[in-house]
Design an enzyme around this catalytic site. Structure first.
Site, PDB file in Angstrom:
ATOM      1  N   HIS A 114      -2.150  11.081  -4.771  1.00 51.13           N
ATOM      2  CA  HIS A 114      -3.456  11.633  -5.166  1.00 51.13           C
ATOM      3  C   HIS A 114      -3.242  12.859  -6.055  1.00 51.13           C
ATOM      4  O   HIS A 114      -3.917  13.034  -7.074  1.00 51.13           O
ATOM      5  CB  HIS A 114      -4.243  12.097  -3.937  1.00 51.13           C
ATOM      6  CG  HIS A 114      -4.701  11.013  -3.006  1.00 51.13           C
ATOM      7  ND1 HIS A 114      -4.376  10.999  -1.675  1.00 51.13           N
ATOM      8  CD2 HIS A 114      -5.487   9.929  -3.213  1.00 51.13           C
ATOM      9  CE1 HIS A 114      -4.952   9.962  -1.088  1.00 51.13           C
ATOM     10  NE2 HIS A 114      -5.628   9.283  -1.995  1.00 51.13           N
ATOM     11  N   LYS A 154     -14.572   3.832   7.887  1.00 56.20           N
ATOM     12  CA  LYS A 154     -13.104   3.710   7.831  1.00 56.20           C
ATOM     13  C   LYS A 154     -12.438   4.362   9.044  1.00 56.20           C
ATOM     14  O   LYS A 154     -11.210   4.335   9.148  1.00 56.20           O
ATOM     15  CB  LYS A 154     -12.577   4.363   6.547  1.00 56.20           C
ATOM     16  CG  LYS A 154     -12.629   3.463   5.331  1.00 56.20           C
ATOM     17  CD  LYS A 154     -11.594   3.904   4.301  1.00 56.20           C
ATOM     18  CE  LYS A 154     -11.356   2.854   3.250  1.00 56.20           C
ATOM     19  NZ  LYS A 154     -10.339   3.278   2.264  1.00 56.20           N
ATOM     20  N   ARG A 158      -2.667   1.948  -8.526  1.00 58.82           N
ATOM     21  CA  ARG A 158      -1.234   1.926  -8.216  1.00 58.82           C
ATOM     22  C   ARG A 158      -0.591   0.639  -8.659  1.00 58.82           C
ATOM     23  O   ARG A 158       0.551   0.592  -9.099  1.00 58.82           O
ATOM     24  CB  ARG A 158      -1.022   2.085  -6.706  1.00 58.82           C
ATOM     25  CG  ARG A 158      -1.232   3.468  -6.201  1.00 58.82           C
ATOM     26  CD  ARG A 158      -1.435   3.473  -4.723  1.00 58.82           C
ATOM     27  NE  ARG A 158      -2.704   2.867  -4.380  1.00 58.82           N
ATOM     28  CZ  ARG A 158      -3.272   2.955  -3.194  1.00 58.82           C
ATOM     29  NH1 ARG A 158      -2.643   3.580  -2.214  1.00 58.82           N
ATOM     30  NH2 ARG A 158      -4.439   2.406  -2.959  1.00 58.82           N
ATOM     31  N   SER A 198      -2.326   6.705   1.888  1.00 61.67           N
ATOM     32  CA  SER A 198      -2.566   7.566   3.059  1.00 61.67           C
ATOM     33  C   SER A 198      -2.254   6.804   4.343  1.00 61.67           C
ATOM     34  O   SER A 198      -1.658   7.350   5.278  1.00 61.67           O
ATOM     35  CB  SER A 198      -4.029   8.021   3.091  1.00 61.67           C
ATOM     36  OG  SER A 198      -4.331   8.776   1.951  1.00 61.67           O
TER      37      SER A 198
HETATM   38  P1  ADP Z   1     -10.628   5.178  -0.828  1.00 59.22           P
HETATM   39  O1  ADP Z   1     -10.927   4.959   0.622  1.00 59.22           O
HETATM   40  O2  ADP Z   1     -11.838   5.523  -1.631  1.00 59.22           O
HETATM   41  O3  ADP Z   1      -9.827   4.082  -1.469  1.00 59.22           O
HETATM   42  P2  ADP Z   1      -8.228   6.809  -0.972  1.00 59.22           P
HETATM   43  O4  ADP Z   1      -8.064   8.237  -0.554  1.00 59.22           O
HETATM   44  O5  ADP Z   1      -7.413   5.794  -0.288  1.00 59.22           O
HETATM   45  O6  ADP Z   1      -9.774   6.526  -0.842  1.00 59.22           O
HETATM   46  O7  ADP Z   1      -7.962   6.672  -2.533  1.00 59.22           O
HETATM   47  C1  ADP Z   1      -8.724   7.391  -3.485  1.00 59.22           C
HETATM   48  C2  ADP Z   1      -8.318   6.952  -4.872  1.00 59.22           C
HETATM   49  O8  ADP Z   1      -6.987   7.366  -5.120  1.00 59.22           O
HETATM   50  C3  ADP Z   1      -8.342   5.442  -5.088  1.00 59.22           C
HETATM   51  O9  ADP Z   1      -8.729   5.173  -6.426  1.00 59.22           O
HETATM   52  C4  ADP Z   1      -6.904   5.037  -4.873  1.00 59.22           C
HETATM   53  O10 ADP Z   1      -6.586   3.861  -5.598  1.00 59.22           O
HETATM   54  C5  ADP Z   1      -6.203   6.248  -5.438  1.00 59.22           C
HETATM   55  N1  ADP Z   1      -4.869   6.429  -4.861  1.00 59.22           N
HETATM   56  C6  ADP Z   1      -4.514   6.410  -3.559  1.00 59.22           C
HETATM   57  N2  ADP Z   1      -3.194   6.591  -3.418  1.00 59.22           N
HETATM   58  C7  ADP Z   1      -2.690   6.724  -4.678  1.00 59.22           C
HETATM   59  C8  ADP Z   1      -1.384   6.887  -5.224  1.00 59.22           C
HETATM   60  N3  ADP Z   1      -0.292   6.930  -4.464  1.00 59.22           N
HETATM   61  N4  ADP Z   1      -1.264   6.977  -6.559  1.00 59.22           N
HETATM   62  C9  ADP Z   1      -2.351   6.888  -7.342  1.00 59.22           C
HETATM   63  N5  ADP Z   1      -3.605   6.713  -6.915  1.00 59.22           N
HETATM   64  C10 ADP Z   1      -3.779   6.620  -5.594  1.00 59.22           C
END
Ligand code: ADP
Length: 159
Positions: free
Chosen positions: A18, A42, A91, A129
């Site tokens: 992130h 979630k 990703r 995460s």
């Molecule tokens: P959500 O529940 O909305 O998917 P996340 O916190 O899992 O929330 O992810 C938020 C955003 O960040 C999403 O667009 C996800 O694809 C992106 N994201 C999550 N992990 C990574 C990573 N390692 N690298 C790049 N983008 C990421």
């Protein structure tokens, strides 16, 4: 006119993946607003306040980055903060279908709201995460994937 980009997500917890996306957005936009979604469906491991605090701490070095919790429609949140750009991370191809659906729905709800995508450095392309939580719960080393403060919070919550 300064452009604010809204980066929404659950951030349960914020990872270096992130943060890599935020770092890239920071170079492209005037202001980056990290929008931490309540997302009760979630069943997040950390409360909304904890997720906001972790993101604030991890991102404190960035001058034009703000963190805010929200509950409700993302399109409304963006409008309330004067933003017409949403940011999401991609990703791998596997992220694409879900992200495409979200972007299309948000366009339906708010036709002027654009979604842009950034990709992380290769070393974070497999970081999520949920995987970080799983590794931490099993006692694995997650120091490469999260900030020190987040690692400490994971250890305190998951052992
Ligand atoms: P959500 O529940 O909305 O998917 P996340 O916190 O899992 O929330 O992810 C938020 C955003 O960040 C999403 O667009 C996800 O694809 C992106 N994201 C999550 N992990 C990574 C990573 N390692 N690298 C790049 N983008 C990421």
């Amino acid at each position: 006119m300064p452009v604010t980009v809204v980066y929404p997500g659950t951030f349960d917890p914020i990872t270096n993946g992130h943060m890599d996306i935020v770092r890239r957005a920071h170079r492209l936009f005037d202001r980056v607003l990290v929008a931490v979604a309540a997302n009760p469906t979630k069943r997040p491991t950390f409360t909304l306040d904890e997720r906001v605090d972790m993101a604030c701490q991890a991102l404190q070095g960035f001058e034009r980055v703000e963190v805010c919790g929200f509950d409700g429609l993302l399109a409304d949140f963006a409008a309330a903060h004067g933003s017409r750009v949403l940011l999401r991370g991609l990703r791998a191809v596997s992220d694409f279908e879900h992200e495409f659906q979200l972007a299309s729905m948000n366009r339906h709800l708010a036709p002027d709201l654009e979604t842009v995508f950034l990709t992380p450095a290769e070393e974070y392309s497999y970081v999520s995460s949920s995987l970080v939580r799983e590794v931490a719960a099993l006692g694995g080393d997650v120091s490469h994937f999260v900030a020190d403060s987040v690692e400490a919070a994971l250890r305190a919550r998951l052992g």
